[in-house]
Design a protein around this motif. Sequence first.
Motif, PDB file in Angstrom:
ATOM      1  N   ASP A  68       0.847  -1.197   0.000  1.00  0.00           N
ATOM      2  CA  ASP A  68       0.000   0.000   0.000  1.00  0.00           C
ATOM      3  C   ASP A  68       0.879   1.243   0.000  1.00  0.00           C
ATOM      4  N   ILE A  69       1.048   1.836  -1.163  1.00  0.00           N
ATOM      5  CA  ILE A  69       1.952   2.993  -1.281  1.00  0.00           C
ATOM      6  C   ILE A  69       1.405   4.220  -0.555  1.00  0.00           C
ATOM      7  N   GLN A  70       0.088   4.352  -0.471  1.00  0.00           N
ATOM      8  CA  GLN A  70      -0.487   5.484   0.255  1.00  0.00           C
ATOM      9  C   GLN A  70      -0.172   5.379   1.742  1.00  0.00           C
ATOM     10  N   ALA A  71      -0.242   4.176   2.292  1.00  0.00           N
ATOM     11  CA  ALA A  71       0.126   3.972   3.693  1.00  0.00           C
ATOM     12  C   ALA A  71       1.607   4.300   3.904  1.00  0.00           C
ATOM     13  N   ALA A  72       2.452   3.933   2.942  1.00  0.00           N
ATOM     14  CA  ALA A  72       3.879   4.264   3.029  1.00  0.00           C
ATOM     15  C   ALA A  72       4.080   5.777   3.021  1.00  0.00           C
ATOM     16  N   LEU A  73       3.381   6.473   2.138  1.00  0.00           N
ATOM     17  CA  LEU A  73       3.481   7.932   2.091  1.00  0.00           C
ATOM     18  C   LEU A  73       3.016   8.559   3.398  1.00  0.00           C
ATOM     19  N   ASN A  74       1.925   8.070   3.953  1.00  0.00           N
ATOM     20  CA  ASN A  74       1.433   8.590   5.235  1.00  0.00           C
ATOM     21  C   ASN A  74       2.493   8.442   6.322  1.00  0.00           C
ATOM     22  N   THR A  75       3.167   7.291   6.358  1.00  0.00           N
ATOM     23  CA  THR A  75       4.228   7.058   7.339  1.00  0.00           C
ATOM     24  C   THR A  75       5.377   8.035   7.128  1.00  0.00           C
ATOM     25  N   ILE A  76       5.805   8.206   5.885  1.00  0.00           N
ATOM     26  CA  ILE A  76       6.909   9.110   5.558  1.00  0.00           C
ATOM     27  C   ILE A  76       6.579  10.535   5.976  1.00  0.00           C
ATOM     28  N   GLN A  77       5.355  10.984   5.693  1.00  0.00           N
ATOM     29  CA  GLN A  77       4.959  12.359   5.995  1.00  0.00           C
ATOM     30  C   GLN A  77       4.901  12.648   7.487  1.00  0.00           C
ATOM     31  N   GLN A  78       4.834  11.633   8.314  1.00  0.00           N
ATOM     32  CA  GLN A  78       4.762  11.834   9.761  1.00  0.00           C
ATOM     33  C   GLN A  78       6.133  11.906  10.434  1.00  0.00           C
ATOM     34  N   ILE A  79       7.195  11.671   9.693  1.00  0.00           N
ATOM     35  CA  ILE A  79       8.546  11.704  10.264  1.00  0.00           C
ATOM     36  C   ILE A  79       8.956  13.150  10.505  1.00  0.00           C
ATOM     37  N   LYS A  80       9.364  13.437  11.710  1.00  0.00           N
ATOM     38  CA  LYS A  80       9.760  14.796  12.110  1.00  0.00           C
ATOM     39  C   LYS A  80      11.173  14.790  12.689  1.00  0.00           C
ATOM     40  N   ASP A  81      11.819  15.940  12.641  1.00  0.00           N
ATOM     41  CA  ASP A  81      13.115  16.175  13.283  1.00  0.00           C
ATOM     42  C   ASP A  81      14.238  15.277  12.771  1.00  0.00           C
ATOM     43  N   ILE A  82      14.122  14.814  11.522  1.00  0.00           N
ATOM     44  CA  ILE A  82      15.161  14.009  10.887  1.00  0.00           C
ATOM     45  C   ILE A  82      15.368  14.587   9.489  1.00  0.00           C
ATOM     46  N   THR A  83      16.627  14.726   9.088  1.00  0.00           N
ATOM     47  CA  THR A  83      16.940  15.278   7.773  1.00  0.00           C
ATOM     48  C   THR A  83      16.806  14.203   6.704  1.00  0.00           C
ATOM     49  N   PHE A  84      15.844  14.384   5.807  1.00  0.00           N
ATOM     50  CA  PHE A  84      15.639  13.498   4.674  1.00  0.00           C
ATOM     51  C   PHE A  84      14.746  14.231   3.687  1.00  0.00           C
ATOM     52  N   LYS A  85      14.593  13.670   2.498  1.00  0.00           N
ATOM     53  CA  LYS A  85      13.667  14.270   1.537  1.00  0.00           C
ATOM     54  C   LYS A  85      12.973  13.157   0.759  1.00  0.00           C
ATOM     55  N   PHE A  86      11.852  13.532   0.141  1.00  0.00           N
ATOM     56  CA  PHE A  86      11.113  12.572  -0.672  1.00  0.00           C
ATOM     57  C   PHE A  86      10.316  13.310  -1.728  1.00  0.00           C
ATOM     58  N   GLU A  87       9.932  12.571  -2.746  1.00  0.00           N
ATOM     59  CA  GLU A  87       9.035  13.084  -3.771  1.00  0.00           C
ATOM     60  C   GLU A  87       7.704  12.362  -3.617  1.00  0.00           C
ATOM     61  N   PRO A  88       6.594  13.027  -3.917  1.00  0.00           N
ATOM     62  CA  PRO A  88       5.283  12.390  -3.785  1.00  0.00           C
ATOM     63  C   PRO A  88       5.146  11.196  -4.739  1.00  0.00           C
ATOM     64  N   ILE A  89       4.088  10.465  -4.561  1.00  0.00           N
ATOM     65  CA  ILE A  89       3.825   9.268  -5.364  1.00  0.00           C
ATOM     66  C   ILE A  89       3.807   9.626  -6.850  1.00  0.00           C
ATOM     67  N   LYS A  90       4.521   8.820  -7.623  1.00  0.00           N
ATOM     68  CA  LYS A  90       4.521   8.968  -9.079  1.00  0.00           C
ATOM     69  C   LYS A  90       3.957   7.693  -9.694  1.00  0.00           C
ATOM     70  N   GLN A  91       3.118   7.865 -10.690  1.00  0.00           N
ATOM     71  CA  GLN A  91       2.582   6.727 -11.425  1.00  0.00           C
ATOM     72  C   GLN A  91       3.534   6.385 -12.562  1.00  0.00           C
ATOM     73  N   GLU A  92       3.949   5.150 -12.637  1.00  0.00           N
ATOM     74  CA  GLU A  92       4.777   4.647 -13.736  1.00  0.00           C
ATOM     75  C   GLU A  92       4.003   3.530 -14.433  1.00  0.00           C
ATOM     76  N   HIS A  93       4.464   3.082 -15.580  1.00  0.00           N
ATOM     77  CA  HIS A  93       3.737   2.030 -16.300  1.00  0.00           C
ATOM     78  C   HIS A  93       3.744   0.698 -15.545  1.00  0.00           C
ATOM     79  N   TRP A  94       4.697   0.485 -14.660  1.00  0.00           N
ATOM     80  CA  TRP A  94       4.828  -0.763 -13.901  1.00  0.00           C
ATOM     81  C   TRP A  94       4.226  -0.676 -12.491  1.00  0.00           C
ATOM     82  N   GLY A  95       3.799   0.524 -12.063  1.00  0.00           N
ATOM     83  CA  GLY A  95       3.230   0.698 -10.731  1.00  0.00           C
ATOM     84  C   GLY A  95       3.415   2.119 -10.233  1.00  0.00           C
TER      85      GLY A  95
END
Length: 115
Positions: A68-95
Amino acid sequence: MQAEDLRLFIPSLNFQESSRFYEALGFNKTEVNDELAIFVNGGVTFFLQNHFNQEFAQNLMMQLIVKDIQAALNTIQQIKDITFKFEPIKQEHWGKVIYLWGPAGELWHITELNS
């Protein structure tokens, strides 16, 4: 040869920060010693090492397949006080994929494959 598993050794710029990052992603940590920890989530296991090589870290890419990629994104968005970056969900032909850079610059491809 019949392979059963593959376990990566991931570098850390700041061992404690990287440990908190992976725990916030849902991995369970077992300390081996001051220089190494094992992280497990489901059938996925990797080692976090208290060692940093910038060129290696910034060229390291891993794919983590999730149900469940949406659940993964929700988890990522809740991370605080740690240096990291991410890009939102992208649709590709394979998933769908989230590109997630950890604290040492390591790149995770968080992926939900098409059925």
